[in-house]
Design a protein around this motif. Sequence first.
Motif, PDB file in Angstrom:
ATOM      1  N   ASP A  78      11.569  36.341  15.921  1.00 12.84           N
ATOM      2  CA  ASP A  78      11.582  34.913  16.250  1.00 12.84           C
ATOM      3  C   ASP A  78      11.687  34.716  17.754  1.00 12.84           C
ATOM      4  O   ASP A  78      12.447  35.418  18.432  1.00 12.84           O
ATOM      5  N   VAL A  79      10.951  33.738  18.271  1.00 17.54           N
ATOM      6  CA  VAL A  79      11.121  33.306  19.662  1.00 17.54           C
ATOM      7  C   VAL A  79      12.092  32.138  19.635  1.00 17.54           C
ATOM      8  O   VAL A  79      11.854  31.144  18.936  1.00 17.54           O
ATOM      9  N   VAL A  80      13.211  32.286  20.348  1.00 14.06           N
ATOM     10  CA  VAL A  80      14.284  31.294  20.261  1.00 14.06           C
ATOM     11  C   VAL A  80      14.666  30.771  21.643  1.00 14.06           C
ATOM     12  O   VAL A  80      14.388  31.396  22.659  1.00 14.06           O
ATOM     13  N   ILE A  81      15.325  29.612  21.619  1.00 14.15           N
ATOM     14  CA  ILE A  81      15.899  29.027  22.826  1.00 14.15           C
ATOM     15  C   ILE A  81      17.412  29.154  22.687  1.00 14.15           C
ATOM     16  O   ILE A  81      17.984  28.752  21.673  1.00 14.15           O
ATOM     17  N   ALA A  82      18.054  29.737  23.701  1.00 10.34           N
ATOM     18  CA  ALA A  82      19.505  29.940  23.675  1.00 10.34           C
ATOM     19  C   ALA A  82      20.129  29.348  24.930  1.00 10.34           C
ATOM     20  O   ALA A  82      19.480  29.261  25.974  1.00 10.34           O
ATOM     21  N   GLU A  91      22.093  27.340  31.445  1.00  6.88           N
ATOM     22  CA  GLU A  91      20.714  26.835  31.324  1.00  6.88           C
ATOM     23  C   GLU A  91      20.039  27.472  30.101  1.00  6.88           C
ATOM     24  O   GLU A  91      20.253  28.655  29.817  1.00  6.88           O
ATOM     25  N   PRO A  92      19.209  26.728  29.381  1.00  8.39           N
ATOM     26  CA  PRO A  92      18.495  27.309  28.232  1.00  8.39           C
ATOM     27  C   PRO A  92      17.557  28.428  28.661  1.00  8.39           C
ATOM     28  O   PRO A  92      16.917  28.349  29.716  1.00  8.39           O
ATOM     29  N   ILE A  93      17.499  29.475  27.856  1.00  9.01           N
ATOM     30  CA  ILE A  93      16.596  30.597  28.097  1.00  9.01           C
ATOM     31  C   ILE A  93      15.728  30.798  26.855  1.00  9.01           C
ATOM     32  O   ILE A  93      16.140  30.471  25.735  1.00  9.01           O
ATOM     33  N   VAL A  94      14.531  31.331  27.062  1.00 10.43           N
ATOM     34  CA  VAL A  94      13.608  31.614  25.958  1.00 10.43           C
ATOM     35  C   VAL A  94      13.507  33.130  25.831  1.00 10.43           C
ATOM     36  O   VAL A  94      13.132  33.814  26.793  1.00 10.43           O
ATOM     37  N   LYS A  95      13.826  33.646  24.651  1.00  5.95           N
ATOM     38  CA  LYS A  95      13.775  35.099  24.415  1.00  5.95           C
ATOM     39  C   LYS A  95      13.331  35.357  22.975  1.00  5.95           C
ATOM     40  O   LYS A  95      13.206  34.434  22.176  1.00  5.95           O
ATOM     41  N   ARG A  96      13.158  36.635  22.666  1.00  5.00           N
ATOM     42  CA  ARG A  96      12.773  37.029  21.307  1.00  5.00           C
ATOM     43  C   ARG A  96      13.948  37.736  20.619  1.00  5.00           C
ATOM     44  O   ARG A  96      14.646  38.537  21.243  1.00  5.00           O
ATOM     45  N   VAL A  97      14.141  37.453  19.336  1.00  6.64           N
ATOM     46  CA  VAL A  97      15.174  38.139  18.550  1.00  6.64           C
ATOM     47  C   VAL A  97      14.684  39.551  18.250  1.00  6.64           C
ATOM     48  O   VAL A  97      13.619  39.744  17.661  1.00  6.64           O
ATOM     49  N   VAL A  98      15.475  40.541  18.690  1.00  4.84           N
ATOM     50  CA  VAL A  98      15.132  41.943  18.460  1.00  4.84           C
ATOM     51  C   VAL A  98      15.939  42.506  17.293  1.00  4.84           C
ATOM     52  O   VAL A  98      15.469  43.358  16.549  1.00  4.84           O
ATOM     53  N   PHE A 148      20.546  39.831  18.956  1.00  2.00           N
ATOM     54  CA  PHE A 148      20.277  40.566  20.193  1.00  2.00           C
ATOM     55  C   PHE A 148      18.921  40.098  20.690  1.00  2.00           C
ATOM     56  O   PHE A 148      17.925  40.171  19.971  1.00  2.00           O
ATOM     57  N   LEU A 149      18.882  39.580  21.929  1.00  5.02           N
ATOM     58  CA  LEU A 149      17.678  38.960  22.473  1.00  5.02           C
ATOM     59  C   LEU A 149      17.090  39.783  23.611  1.00  5.02           C
ATOM     60  O   LEU A 149      17.827  40.324  24.436  1.00  5.02           O
ATOM     61  N   MET A 150      15.759  39.838  23.653  1.00  6.19           N
ATOM     62  CA  MET A 150      15.075  40.480  24.766  1.00  6.19           C
ATOM     63  C   MET A 150      13.827  39.666  25.115  1.00  6.19           C
ATOM     64  O   MET A 150      13.232  39.034  24.241  1.00  6.19           O
ATOM     65  N   GLY A 151      13.461  39.705  26.387  1.00 10.03           N
ATOM     66  CA  GLY A 151      12.230  39.065  26.816  1.00 10.03           C
ATOM     67  C   GLY A 151      11.046  39.985  26.558  1.00 10.03           C
ATOM     68  O   GLY A 151      11.187  41.205  26.548  1.00 10.03           O
ATOM     69  N   ASP A 152       9.873  39.402  26.342  1.00  6.30           N
ATOM     70  CA  ASP A 152       8.674  40.228  26.097  1.00  6.30           C
ATOM     71  C   ASP A 152       8.226  40.950  27.360  1.00  6.30           C
ATOM     72  O   ASP A 152       7.560  41.980  27.275  1.00  6.30           O
ATOM     73  N   ARG A 176      14.308  27.459  17.120  1.00  6.16           N
ATOM     74  CA  ARG A 176      13.212  28.417  17.093  1.00  6.16           C
ATOM     75  C   ARG A 176      11.951  27.749  17.618  1.00  6.16           C
ATOM     76  O   ARG A 176      11.583  26.655  17.186  1.00  6.16           O
ATOM     77  N   ALA A 177      11.271  28.416  18.559  1.00  4.38           N
ATOM     78  CA  ALA A 177      10.001  27.902  19.070  1.00  4.38           C
ATOM     79  C   ALA A 177       8.916  28.193  18.038  1.00  4.38           C
ATOM     80  O   ALA A 177       8.785  29.331  17.575  1.00  4.38           O
ATOM     81  N   VAL A 178       8.158  27.164  17.662  1.00  2.00           N
ATOM     82  CA  VAL A 178       7.163  27.343  16.608  1.00  2.00           C
ATOM     83  C   VAL A 178       5.735  27.057  17.057  1.00  2.00           C
ATOM     84  O   VAL A 178       4.780  27.474  16.407  1.00  2.00           O
ATOM     85  N   PHE A 179       5.575  26.335  18.190  1.00  2.00           N
ATOM     86  CA  PHE A 179       4.223  25.903  18.571  1.00  2.00           C
ATOM     87  C   PHE A 179       4.138  25.744  20.077  1.00  2.00           C
ATOM     88  O   PHE A 179       5.044  25.190  20.703  1.00  2.00           O
TER      89      PHE A 179
END
Length: 200
Positions: A78-82, A91-98, A148-152, A176-179
Amino acid sequence: MPDKKRKEEKQEKQEQPGRGLYDWAQALVCSVLAAVVVFAFGVRVVGVSGGSMRETLQNGDLLLVVNRALCGEFQRGDVVIAAKPAFERGEPIVKRVVATGGETVDVDFIGGVVYVDGMPLEEPYIRELTYLEEGTAFPFTVPEGSVFLMGDNRNGSRDSRDPELGAVDERCLIGRAVFLLLPGQTEELGMREWDRIGAL
């Protein structure tokens, strides 16, 4: 007779001064209220800042995000905003759930491979292999109720490898970012790639 009565009532309504304006204003107010409710409790639009999710996301992309309460369980990929108060000034960050609660993450920083519960992840979305260490000791078991989050863009991302962020409590996830609603300008081309619009 009933048809005649309805016709007369309709004519009376049409003859009332300002009736059309009132109906229009009422529809507008209802639409605005509905939009406020949807964006307050259902979805929101979030902008991407920085290059930590390249090439999946670019700086300036606008994402449609489903709020946490409506997401169900977060899953690997999932690509999420945390937003964690102790990280990046909240500040909000955009990462992927690993990895999710109870799973163990390990990283071979020489080979650049990420493992979850002993299995190498298939990660076609990453920009390059994972060589950047940020201080978290591995193997690392994710606490229950956390992710656990990581950037692509693995070698250009501050994420859960940094002890300042570490595992992120799911209550710190905005959604969760969907679009992808609107693409930002790519670094290489300096222009928007309109064909990137769509589901993530």
